[in-house]
Design an enzyme around this catalytic site. Structure first.
Site, PDB file in Angstrom:
ATOM      1  N   HIS A  61       0.851  -1.206   0.000  1.00 23.89           N
ATOM      2  CA  HIS A  61       0.000   0.000   0.000  1.00 23.89           C
ATOM      3  C   HIS A  61       0.883   1.251   0.000  1.00 23.89           C
ATOM      4  O   HIS A  61       0.520   2.266  -0.566  1.00 23.89           O
ATOM      5  CB  HIS A  61      -0.880   0.068   1.267  1.00 23.89           C
ATOM      6  CG  HIS A  61      -1.650  -1.177   1.529  1.00 23.89           C
ATOM      7  ND1 HIS A  61      -2.740  -1.542   0.766  1.00 23.89           N
ATOM      8  CD2 HIS A  61      -1.483  -2.164   2.450  1.00 23.89           C
ATOM      9  CE1 HIS A  61      -3.224  -2.689   1.228  1.00 23.89           C
ATOM     10  NE2 HIS A  61      -2.482  -3.086   2.242  1.00 23.89           N
ATOM     11  N   HIS A  91       4.799   6.420   7.158  1.00 19.91           N
ATOM     12  CA  HIS A  91       4.634   6.034   5.747  1.00 19.91           C
ATOM     13  C   HIS A  91       4.113   7.252   4.991  1.00 19.91           C
ATOM     14  O   HIS A  91       3.818   8.284   5.594  1.00 19.91           O
ATOM     15  CB  HIS A  91       3.642   4.856   5.628  1.00 19.91           C
ATOM     16  CG  HIS A  91       2.298   5.205   6.133  1.00 19.91           C
ATOM     17  ND1 HIS A  91       1.933   5.075   7.467  1.00 19.91           N
ATOM     18  CD2 HIS A  91       1.226   5.756   5.511  1.00 19.91           C
ATOM     19  CE1 HIS A  91       0.702   5.512   7.626  1.00 19.91           C
ATOM     20  NE2 HIS A  91       0.256   5.940   6.461  1.00 19.91           N
ATOM     21  N   GLU A 103      -3.908  12.989   1.369  1.00 17.12           N
ATOM     22  CA  GLU A 103      -5.206  12.420   1.794  1.00 17.12           C
ATOM     23  C   GLU A 103      -6.089  13.549   2.332  1.00 17.12           C
ATOM     24  O   GLU A 103      -7.188  13.775   1.832  1.00 17.12           O
ATOM     25  CB  GLU A 103      -4.970  11.343   2.859  1.00 17.12           C
ATOM     26  CG  GLU A 103      -4.138  10.177   2.306  1.00 17.12           C
ATOM     27  CD  GLU A 103      -4.502   8.856   2.919  1.00 17.12           C
ATOM     28  OE1 GLU A 103      -4.347   8.699   4.142  1.00 17.12           O
ATOM     29  OE2 GLU A 103      -4.981   7.983   2.179  1.00 17.12           O
ATOM     30  N   HIS A 116       2.554  10.301   7.179  1.00 20.60           N
ATOM     31  CA  HIS A 116       1.816   9.932   8.397  1.00 20.60           C
ATOM     32  C   HIS A 116       2.743   9.267   9.393  1.00 20.60           C
ATOM     33  O   HIS A 116       3.310   8.208   9.107  1.00 20.60           O
ATOM     34  CB  HIS A 116       0.671   8.975   8.047  1.00 20.60           C
ATOM     35  CG  HIS A 116      -0.445   9.649   7.315  1.00 20.60           C
ATOM     36  ND1 HIS A 116      -1.345   8.954   6.530  1.00 20.60           N
ATOM     37  CD2 HIS A 116      -0.799  10.955   7.225  1.00 20.60           C
ATOM     38  CE1 HIS A 116      -2.206   9.807   6.010  1.00 20.60           C
ATOM     39  NE2 HIS A 116      -1.896  11.033   6.407  1.00 20.60           N
TER      40      HIS A 116
END
Ligand SMILES: Nc1nnc(SCC(=O)Nc2ccc(S(N)(=O)=O)cc2)s1
Ligand SMILES: [Zn+2]
Length: 259
Positions: A61, A91, A103, A116
């Site tokens: 991811h 990450h 995001e 993050h």
């Protein structure tokens, strides 16, 4: 029938994770003028000096740098947090060449990427897994990245990415102090939210810094050499656009640490 592999994207997560339509999902669009200045909010304090990074990996991811979280060597505290939360990993989320990728958005503005730093409430819970399902279990510090000039501190990460090109690869990554990825101001917005990827647990107190850090297009290009798939799969899908779009606020208040 053309054989097109469809990656189960954010819009279909609700089928396996009904919480995707919950009341405190992340990310959100932050509307600065609707944020409530809370003079009772103390500054956040970050203690990353004795942190011990262990490895860097591609989990299919994102690219993740993990930390040894057996004691309170690296913690975030203050701000909206009742106690110290222990750094577990950090990450990134990013877009395709030269466009969106963050995001959270700010008044609809997207950034090229978002870092993050994931922490868990070790004062109340005995493991990350236990904290991950508790409403006050996690604290994630969000830092926006925008493309301008190069950020020195990021080079140690981007120069290691070739070693974790495929999903499931991991390599040693010692003595990395995330302080080098922080902006000069720790002014922040905070709100109650969730993990932004499955299992989407509503256990995150989000602390989003207002000041972005600058990275170069060249550095971002190296993130896009990562792949979503493992070496065994014949498919080669470039890892990019690994961000969830903003979710409904559902009556939540975003507080600001500043006027
Ligand atoms: N028993 C369990 N182990 N691990 C988990 S959840 C693993 C994990 O850390 N997931 C995670 C997903 C999204 C985010 S994010 N993008 O920061 O909201 C942070 C962390 S539950
Ligand atoms: Zn994330």
């Amino acid at each position: 029938m053309p054989h097109v592999a469809v990656l189960p994207g954010p819009s279909s997560w609700y089928k396996d994770y009904p919480i995707a339509e919950g009341a405190r999902q992340s990310p959100i669009n932050i509307a600065p003028e609707e944020a409530v200045y809370d003079h009772g909010l103390p500054p956040i304090s970050l203690h990353y000096d004795n942190c011990t990074s262990t490895n860097i990996s591609n989990n299919g991811h994102s690219v993740v740098v993990e930390f040894d979280d057996v004691d309170d060597r690296s913690v975030i505290q203050g701000g909206p947090l009742e106690n110290a939360y222990r750094l577990k990993q950090f990450h990134f989320h990013w877009g395709g060449k030269g466009c969106h990728g963050s995001e959270h958005t700010v008044a609809g503005k997207t950034y090229t990427s978002e870092l993050h730093l994931v922490h868990w409430n070790a004062a109340k819970y005995s493991s990350f897994a236990e904290a991950a399902v508790a409403p006050d279990g996690l604290a994630v510090l969000g830092v926006f990245l925008e493309v301008r000039d190069e950020r020195g501190g990021l080079n140690k990460i981007t120069d290691s990415l070739y070693m974790v090109k495929f999903k499931g690869t991991v390599t040693d990554f010692r003595d990395f102090n995330p302080n080098c990825l922080l902006p000069s101001s720790l002014k922040y917005w905070t709100y109650p939210g969730s993990l932004t990827t499955p299992p989407l647990y509503e256990s995150v107190t989000w602390i989003v810094l207002t000041e972005p850090i600058c990275v170069s297009e060249k550095q971002m290009g190296k993130f896009r050499t990562l792949l979503f798939n493992s070496e065994e799969e014949e498919q080669r899908t470039r890892m990019e656009n690994n961000f969830r779009p903003p979710q409904p606020l559902k009556g939540r208040t975003v507080r600001a640490s500043f006027k």
